[in-house]
Design a protein around this motif. Sequence first.
Motif: not given
Length: 136
Positions: A85-107
């Motif tokens: 499972k992948l859940k995107i919590l936050e996406f901060v978009d920028g010109e040259e630098e961006s951040f994605v915060t996510f929750e991942a569930t792996l087995t």
Amino acid sequence: MKTSVNSLCPCGSGQKYKKCCQPFHSGRVAKTALELMKSRFSGYAFSHWAYIIKTTHRENQEFTTQTEAWKKEIVAFSTQTSFEKLKILEFVDGEEESFVTFEATLTSNKEDISFIEKSRFLKVNQLWYYHSGEFL
Ligand SMILES: [Zn+2]
């Protein structure tokens, strides 16, 4: 994980893989860091080691020019892991630098692992690369 082009995409979009992340794995350029993040997650799920390598920034601590060894590591990780499972919590978009915060569930080894990561992406010559991540 059993995966085929007609399966639901591992990135959690609800779309079929062939209509979601597969085009990126076949050469389409990710327009945003979010697209890149999701397609890298699916890339791991499908053991697309070449895509993972291609989209990793040179300053990433796992970056190496020893492609064979790196490829083996990615393939080993991908085949031992189910990308549940992948859940995107936050996406901060920028010109040259961006951040994605996510929750991942792996087995892995029948054990569920869930974590939250804030990933940093940098744009170099119009292309997005995964630079680094920190666990929150
Ligand atoms: Zn997808």
